[in-house]
Design an enzyme around this catalytic site. Sequence first.
Site, PDB file in Angstrom:
ATOM      1  N   TYR A 106     -61.241  41.516  -6.912  1.00  0.00           N
ATOM      2  CA  TYR A 106     -60.280  42.288  -6.499  1.00  0.00           C
ATOM      3  C   TYR A 106     -60.810  43.799  -6.106  1.00  0.00           C
ATOM      4  CZ  TYR A 106     -58.989  45.317 -10.174  1.00  0.00           C
ATOM      5  OH  TYR A 106     -58.697  46.493 -11.247  1.00  0.00           O
ATOM      6  N   PHE A 198     -53.708  44.828 -17.512  1.00  0.00           N
ATOM      7  CA  PHE A 198     -54.282  43.674 -17.174  1.00  0.00           C
ATOM      8  C   PHE A 198     -55.912  43.645 -17.270  1.00  0.00           C
ATOM      9  CE2 PHE A 198     -56.001  40.543 -14.152  1.00  0.00           C
ATOM     10  CZ  PHE A 198     -55.639  39.496 -14.426  1.00  0.00           C
ATOM     11  N   ASP A 199     -56.346  44.552 -16.588  1.00  0.00           N
ATOM     12  CA  ASP A 199     -57.852  44.557 -16.547  1.00  0.00           C
ATOM     13  C   ASP A 199     -58.541  44.662 -18.257  1.00  0.00           C
ATOM     14  OD1 ASP A 199     -56.664  45.568 -14.063  1.00  0.00           O
ATOM     15  OD2 ASP A 199     -58.713  46.165 -13.434  1.00  0.00           O
ATOM     16  N   THR A 200     -58.155  45.848 -18.800  1.00  0.00           N
ATOM     17  CA  THR A 200     -58.651  45.822 -20.066  1.00  0.00           C
ATOM     18  C   THR A 200     -58.395  44.709 -20.922  1.00  0.00           C
ATOM     19  OG1 THR A 200     -57.870  48.108 -19.781  1.00  0.00           O
ATOM     20  CG2 THR A 200     -58.448  47.305 -22.157  1.00  0.00           C
TER      21      THR A 200
END
Length: 404
Positions: A106, A198-200
């Site tokens: 993404y 979300f990424d972390t």
Amino acid sequence: MDHLPLRTPLTAHQREPVLDVVVPVHNEQADLERSVRRLHAHLRETFPYPFRITVADNASTDATPAIAARLAAELPETEWLRLAEKGRGRALHTAWSRSRAPVLAYLDVDLSTDLAALLPLVAPLISGHSDIAIGTRLARGSRVVRGPRREVISRCYNVLLRSTLAVGFSDAQCGFKAVRRDVAERLLPLVQDSGWFFDTEMLVIAERAGLRIHEVPVDWVDDPDSRVDIWATALADLRGIARIGAALARGTLPTARLHRHEDGQPDGLVGQLLRFGAVGAVSTLGYVLLYALLRPAAGPQAANAVALLVCALANTAANRRLTFGVRGRGGALRHQAKGLLVFLVGLALTSGSLAVLDRLAPDAAHLTELVVLVAANLAATLLRFLLLRAWVFRAGRRGTGARA
């Protein structure tokens, strides 16, 4: 539960999309068409495999859905996905879960990251080298243009992550990431956040499971028109850090589904015995040397206790990784605590052997004393293996911790 399969490279000749690049958007009518067309042209010119671009629209209220639908109709490798609820994490979770491409990526719609880094980002996943790849603005070789406020906030956030969660990756929130689909299929159900954290959360779980994370230095130019609410995002991130930190403290972060066969050793008894024996031989040698070094000054009992303690800690750490295939810091303290209880059993056995020797032969030579200790230590080692296998690193609970 089955481990992840071995990482294998993708073959050069693929008919279906190898890469699915998701562009999560919310009310991005100003940038969407220009950015998607630019991304599409870049992939057509530079990417050697079939690809797909998925525009993941999460609850836009402007013209974004209409633009996304038109782009999907005009550009053959482009699709769009409409979600009724807002959340970048939700959009990525949904798009990645639906995709069948072996590599999922993404990037942010503003294309702040130079697209020249896209192929270096996904290449380690295609080759089978890594499980996840992230762009980093904080590594040597990165070139970043952004205002001082965003710079300070970004660096403080990543320092906070390293100091509280002991992470090893350098940049958690650069909007430029990729993951192998086999990893995503097991990782995504474990990620709770549906927003910017979300990424972390994804990276912390992956790292704790011992998955390989590849970092790519990127050129990054801040979008001055970014509508991200920095302070609201920061507060949400702090809540996320507290939640993950609590899970780590309790040893409940779920990572069992993320271990690869290559990351652990065979579960068979023979393979474990061979590795345990090798570790035990080195530990015994270290114990003998350390005991001989400490014995003149500390006496037999103290020298035995200190030597056994030091070797027990080292032995538990080595067997954790090499014999029982547990990688990661998660659960390491619990394993060492249980290992110390096993150490006490060994201490009682070896100290008891010294007491019996002193009772039966108070004038025994140091060589005799050493032989008795080695024999007792070998018996303690066998008992140690049984306890480590059946209790400390029991297979059913092996994945509750994890990061090497």
